[in-house]
Design an enzyme around this catalytic site. Structure first.
Site, PDB file in Angstrom:
ATOM      1  N   SER A  63       0.797  -1.239   0.000  1.00  9.55           N
ATOM      2  CA  SER A  63       0.000   0.000   0.000  1.00  9.55           C
ATOM      3  C   SER A  63       0.824   1.281   0.000  1.00  9.55           C
ATOM      4  CB  SER A  63      -0.931   0.029   1.205  1.00  9.55           C
ATOM      5  OG  SER A  63      -2.147  -0.576   0.872  1.00  9.55           O
ATOM      6  N   LYS A  66       0.506   3.373  -2.985  1.00  7.35           N
ATOM      7  CA  LYS A  66      -0.652   4.253  -3.220  1.00  7.35           C
ATOM      8  C   LYS A  66      -0.234   5.721  -3.217  1.00  7.35           C
ATOM      9  CE  LYS A  66      -3.983   0.938  -1.335  1.00  7.35           C
ATOM     10  NZ  LYS A  66      -4.629   0.440  -0.119  1.00  7.35           N
ATOM     11  N   TYR A 188      -3.450  -1.659 -10.491  1.00  7.98           N
ATOM     12  CA  TYR A 188      -3.472  -1.702  -9.024  1.00  7.98           C
ATOM     13  C   TYR A 188      -2.674  -2.906  -8.491  1.00  7.98           C
ATOM     14  CZ  TYR A 188      -4.953  -2.101  -4.235  1.00  7.98           C
ATOM     15  OH  TYR A 188      -4.933  -2.228  -2.864  1.00  7.98           O
ATOM     16  N   TYR A 240      -3.890   3.215   7.826  1.00  5.53           N
ATOM     17  CA  TYR A 240      -5.183   2.551   7.985  1.00  5.53           C
ATOM     18  C   TYR A 240      -5.887   3.143   9.220  1.00  5.53           C
ATOM     19  CZ  TYR A 240      -2.407  -0.802   5.218  1.00  5.53           C
ATOM     20  OH  TYR A 240      -1.575  -1.382   4.304  1.00  5.53           O
ATOM     21  N   VAL A 258       1.227  -3.748   3.877  1.00  8.48           N
ATOM     22  CA  VAL A 258       1.181  -5.036   4.571  1.00  8.48           C
ATOM     23  C   VAL A 258       2.423  -5.907   4.318  1.00  8.48           C
ATOM     24  CG1 VAL A 258      -1.339  -5.127   4.769  1.00  8.48           C
ATOM     25  CG2 VAL A 258      -0.213  -6.160   2.782  1.00  8.48           C
TER      26      VAL A 258
HETATM   27  N1  GLU Z   1      -2.510  -5.681  -1.758  1.00  7.16           N
HETATM   28  C1  GLU Z   1      -3.483  -5.516  -0.716  1.00  7.16           C
HETATM   29  C2  GLU Z   1      -4.878  -5.499  -1.244  1.00  7.16           C
HETATM   30  O1  GLU Z   1      -5.180  -4.747  -2.131  1.00  7.16           O
HETATM   31  C3  GLU Z   1      -3.307  -4.242   0.065  1.00  7.16           C
HETATM   32  C4  GLU Z   1      -1.986  -4.092   0.575  1.00  7.16           C
HETATM   33  C5  GLU Z   1      -1.804  -3.162   1.704  1.00  7.16           C
HETATM   34  O2  GLU Z   1      -2.790  -2.694   2.333  1.00  7.16           O
HETATM   35  O3  GLU Z   1      -0.636  -2.879   1.981  1.00  7.16           O
HETATM   36  O4  GLU Z   1      -5.709  -6.208  -0.734  1.00  7.16           O
END
Ligand code: GLU
Length: 304
Positions: A63, A66, A188, A240, A258
């Site tokens: 993430s 992003k 993505y 988060y 993650v």
């Molecule tokens: N790749 C994960 C997903 O889209 C998210 C990864 C993250 O939150 O770091 O479910």
């Protein structure tokens, strides 16, 4: 102040905390990572680097990507980007569908999955080869060409990404996804699979400590106002549902993934990247947060 000594001290003090966490298990490539890995890298805007531990080992930034995709889209769209997404903390899980129905397909912010998927859609509209464009962008920000996609991770993200398909289709039903869902999610899933080491991650984010200017080639990436706003977004939404606690404990603008990475910035001073794969219940690296909290405490440097 001896920053190398501080970095080594926080490494030793924070490493044991990883024992209290678990590595991400939703895809095999992340599940098999050694939870004892730990790297810390600090990069100042004067160009000095301070590192310790596994700081040269590549990991999945997940993430954290992003922020990179958002930066690319924001640099092109400017304030028009806020027609497609908000900038409020979501208060729900990163992959939640609930809020989207109430808010008619407009994600709360660019760092929850729905927001990042809209950003990926914007990149599909802007570029013929958005996956290559994003990789080149990350490499330009790193000052070297050592960022790459892990194709095994990208393929696993795709085969397990049911919720992301649901989010994308749901937003398309509200008219907030303009391209084909498969094409958007390909971007993505690839961005989640970007890999780099903590030295490179600290390098890539240094522009956010440098008024939006890429320190490796002096090119402006974002203007100072956009840079201020992106740092603010990271403070309020970057970790988060633990963003408030991270701001409280650490006092830097940060973004987690993650894969166990967290990158954080103190404007006009430095960027810091940590990697320890063992996560807490919020999906954030336990040892990274311990290290960053100790860093701002011992150095006396923070955003505030
Ligand atoms: N790749 C994960 C997903 O889209 C998210 C990864 C993250 O939150 O770091 O479910």
């Amino acid at each position: 102040m001896n920053l190398q000594e501080i970095v080594e001290q926080i490494y030793h003090e924070s490493k044991p905390f990883a024992a209290g966490g678990k590595v991400a298990t939703y895809i095999p490539a992340l599940a098999r990572i050694d939870p004892h890995k730990f790297g810390i890298s600090l990069k100042t805007i004067e160009g000095k680097t301070y590192s310790v531990g596994d700081h040269k080992e590549h990991f999945s930034i997940q993430s954290i990507s992003k922020v990179l995709s958002f930066t690319l889209a924001y640099s092109q769209l400017g304030a028009d980007i806020w027609k497609r997404m908000g900038r409020e903390p979501s208060g729900t899980a990163f992959n939640s569908l609930i809020q989207l129905e109430h808010e008619k397909g407009i994600p709360r912010n660019p760092f929850i999955n729905a927001g990042a998927i809209v950003v990926a859609d914007i990149l599909c509209t802007l570029y013929d080869s958005p996956i290559e464009k994003l990789l080149n962008f990350a490499n330009t920000l790193s000052g070297k060409a050592n960022v790459a996609y892990n194709s095994e991770v990208a393929a696993s993200e795709k085969s397990t990404g049911h919720r992301n398909y649901a989010l994308a289709h749901f937003m398309k039903s509200f008219g907030n996804i303009h391209n084909q869902v498969d094409e958007v999610l390909e971007v993505y899933f690839h961005q989640c699979a970007l890999e780099m080491c903590s030295d490179t991650l600290a390098n890539v984010f240094l522009f956010l400590a440098n008024g939006g200017i890429n320190p490796h080639n002096s090119q402006p990436i974002l203007n100072p106002s956009q840079t201020k706003r992106l740092n603010a977004l990271m403070i309020t939404t970057g970790l988060y549902d633990e963003s408030g606690d991270f701001a409280f404990r650490v006092g830097m603008s940060g973004k987690s993934g993650v894969g166990g990475g967290i990158v954080a910035v103190i404007p006009n001073k430095l960027s810091m990247a940590c990697w320890s794969p063992a996560l807490n219940a919020f999906g954030n690296s336990i040892a990274d947060i311990e290290a960053m909290e100790r860093f701002t405490t011992y150095s006396g440097m923070s955003v505030f």
